[in-house]
Enzyme design. Sequence first.
Site, PDB file in Angstrom:
ATOM      1  N   MET A   1       0.847  -1.199   0.000  1.00  0.00           N
ATOM      2  CA  MET A   1       0.000   0.000   0.000  1.00  0.00           C
ATOM      3  C   MET A   1       0.875   1.238   0.000  1.00  0.00           C
ATOM      4  SD  MET A   1      -3.154  -1.005   2.519  1.00  0.00           S
ATOM      5  CE  MET A   1      -2.090  -1.783   3.734  1.00  0.00           C
TER       6      MET A   1
ATOM      7  N   LYS B   1      -0.214  -9.124  -9.999  1.00  0.00           N
ATOM      8  CA  LYS B   1      -1.307  -8.733  -9.091  1.00  0.00           C
ATOM      9  C   LYS B   1      -2.405  -7.976  -9.836  1.00  0.00           C
ATOM     10  CE  LYS B   1      -2.086  -6.072  -4.807  1.00  0.00           C
ATOM     11  NZ  LYS B   1      -2.607  -4.768  -5.192  1.00  0.00           N
TER      12      LYS B   1
ATOM     13  N   SER C   1       5.175  -1.074  -1.733  1.00  0.00           N
ATOM     14  CA  SER C   1       4.652  -0.415  -2.933  1.00  0.00           C
ATOM     15  C   SER C   1       5.721   0.365  -3.692  1.00  0.00           C
ATOM     16  CB  SER C   1       3.535   0.547  -2.505  1.00  0.00           C
ATOM     17  OG  SER C   1       3.202   1.423  -3.550  1.00  0.00           O
TER      18      SER C   1
ATOM     19  N   GLY D   1     -11.006  -7.266   0.493  1.00  0.00           N
ATOM     20  CA  GLY D   1     -12.176  -7.466   1.333  1.00  0.00           C
ATOM     21  C   GLY D   1     -12.103  -8.648   2.281  1.00  0.00           C
TER      22      GLY D   1
ATOM     23  N   THR E   1       1.949  -5.154 -10.505  1.00  0.00           N
ATOM     24  CA  THR E   1       0.529  -4.792 -10.440  1.00  0.00           C
ATOM     25  C   THR E   1       0.070  -4.316 -11.814  1.00  0.00           C
ATOM     26  OG1 THR E   1       0.694  -4.224  -8.112  1.00  0.00           O
ATOM     27  CG2 THR E   1      -1.180  -3.298  -9.306  1.00  0.00           C
TER      28      THR E   1
ATOM     29  N   TYR F   1       5.005  -0.872 -10.223  1.00  0.00           N
ATOM     30  CA  TYR F   1       4.256  -0.205 -11.287  1.00  0.00           C
ATOM     31  C   TYR F   1       5.299   0.157 -12.324  1.00  0.00           C
ATOM     32  CZ  TYR F   1       0.067   0.662  -8.381  1.00  0.00           C
ATOM     33  OH  TYR F   1      -1.063   0.525  -7.626  1.00  0.00           O
TER      34      TYR F   1
ATOM     35  N   HIS G   1      -7.894  -4.739  -6.222  1.00  0.00           N
ATOM     36  CA  HIS G   1      -7.195  -3.569  -5.679  1.00  0.00           C
ATOM     37  C   HIS G   1      -8.050  -2.960  -4.554  1.00  0.00           C
ATOM     38  CE1 HIS G   1      -3.701  -0.987  -7.155  1.00  0.00           C
ATOM     39  NE2 HIS G   1      -4.138  -0.291  -6.118  1.00  0.00           N
TER      40      HIS G   1
END
Length: 348
Positions: free
Chosen positions: A82, A229, A110, A289, A158, A132, A253
């Site tokens: 994160m 991911k 991250s 979640g 990701t 990224y 995400h």
Amino acid sequence: MTTTALFEQLEAEARAGLPAHVAGYVAATAGAGQCHAEGLRDWAAARLVPRVLQGVSRTDEQLAATTVLGTPLRTPVLLAPMAQQVAAHPRGEAEAARAVAAAGSLLGVSTNTAVPFDAVAQAGAPWWYQVYVLRDRSLTGLLVDRAAAAGASALVLTVDTTALTQVDPAAASIEPTAWPPGPGRERLTALTGADLADRDAGAATPALDVDLATIGWLAERTGLPVVVKGVLHPDDARACAQAGAAGVVVSTHGGRRLGESVTSAAALPGVVAAVRSVDPAVEVYADSGVRSGAAVAWALAQGARAVFVGRPAWWGLAARGADGVAAVLDALTAELVTTLRQCGDVRA
Ligand SMILES: Cc1cc2nc3c(=O)[nH]c(=O)nc-3n(C[C@H](O)[C@H](O)[C@H](O)COP(=O)(O)O)c2cc1C
């Protein structure tokens, strides 16, 4: 205290001490929030078929223990990568990593971290570097080289962040310059050690040409396994496995990319089947979640190797530092152990 009550308490404590724009960024969801809400609902609705007469004499530690990509862990509950954890705690990911080390877990770091890799590594927890791909690939190259040198044991590519959404600081409602210690250039200069003065303005923005070949590029450059991911479609999962991915994370995400997306709980079984049809050794993980030990057990029963937890840990870090992150990981692990003792070993 149930995990639900604990997570609500940590979020309330964190919100009390955070600027509204930071709390808004963490809680943000895509669209009208459908994917996030339905993700929470689907994981909570997951039902287990208990197994009996298998003997449940194993210790709590034995029940929870696992490996991910060969790394032994004391829990399959991992900390999601994160961004901007220095907005939660002055030591950011380095503080979170202390809790992860104590829990015997693993963390994702991250691309949008502001903490030097060595400071994260010092905590002693295994960690994966989340990538990224930037428009200037040489910058991504420098970042992954440095992460590998600092001890990252895998790269998490990701692939679900291809459009600007309302959760991105650059989108209208959040002022990017409000983020400590400043996004973009200064942060990247510190992390890469490169002189960025002569690079063009878009160099550090996300690349739009990321494809399956990127998996091989990252793996060859660093010698590290690559986990993709943000995979939801079985055909994409199959293609990732065929392209050499060591694992995939079934993820929306945290419901932050597409409001109308299928949930990760709904997508997980199809992704597991697809990956196994190519290579059963390729690992599948899930997030978005997951809020209870029973949900973790259900993910394992579907064939996931581990799950990642996101927002509850971010709130925990903001509220109580490493203790808050540890509370989240420990509570989920304790619930998982109770569930597995009641269910027998449901791992598929
Ligand atoms: C504040 C925040 C920042 C995030 N930043 C990143 C990131 O930089 N890279 C990434 O791959 N995922 C990022 N994610 C997604 C998480 O890795 C993870 O997929 C998601 O949080 C899991 O859902 P949950 O929060 O409902 O547990 C972020 C999520 C949040 C909440």
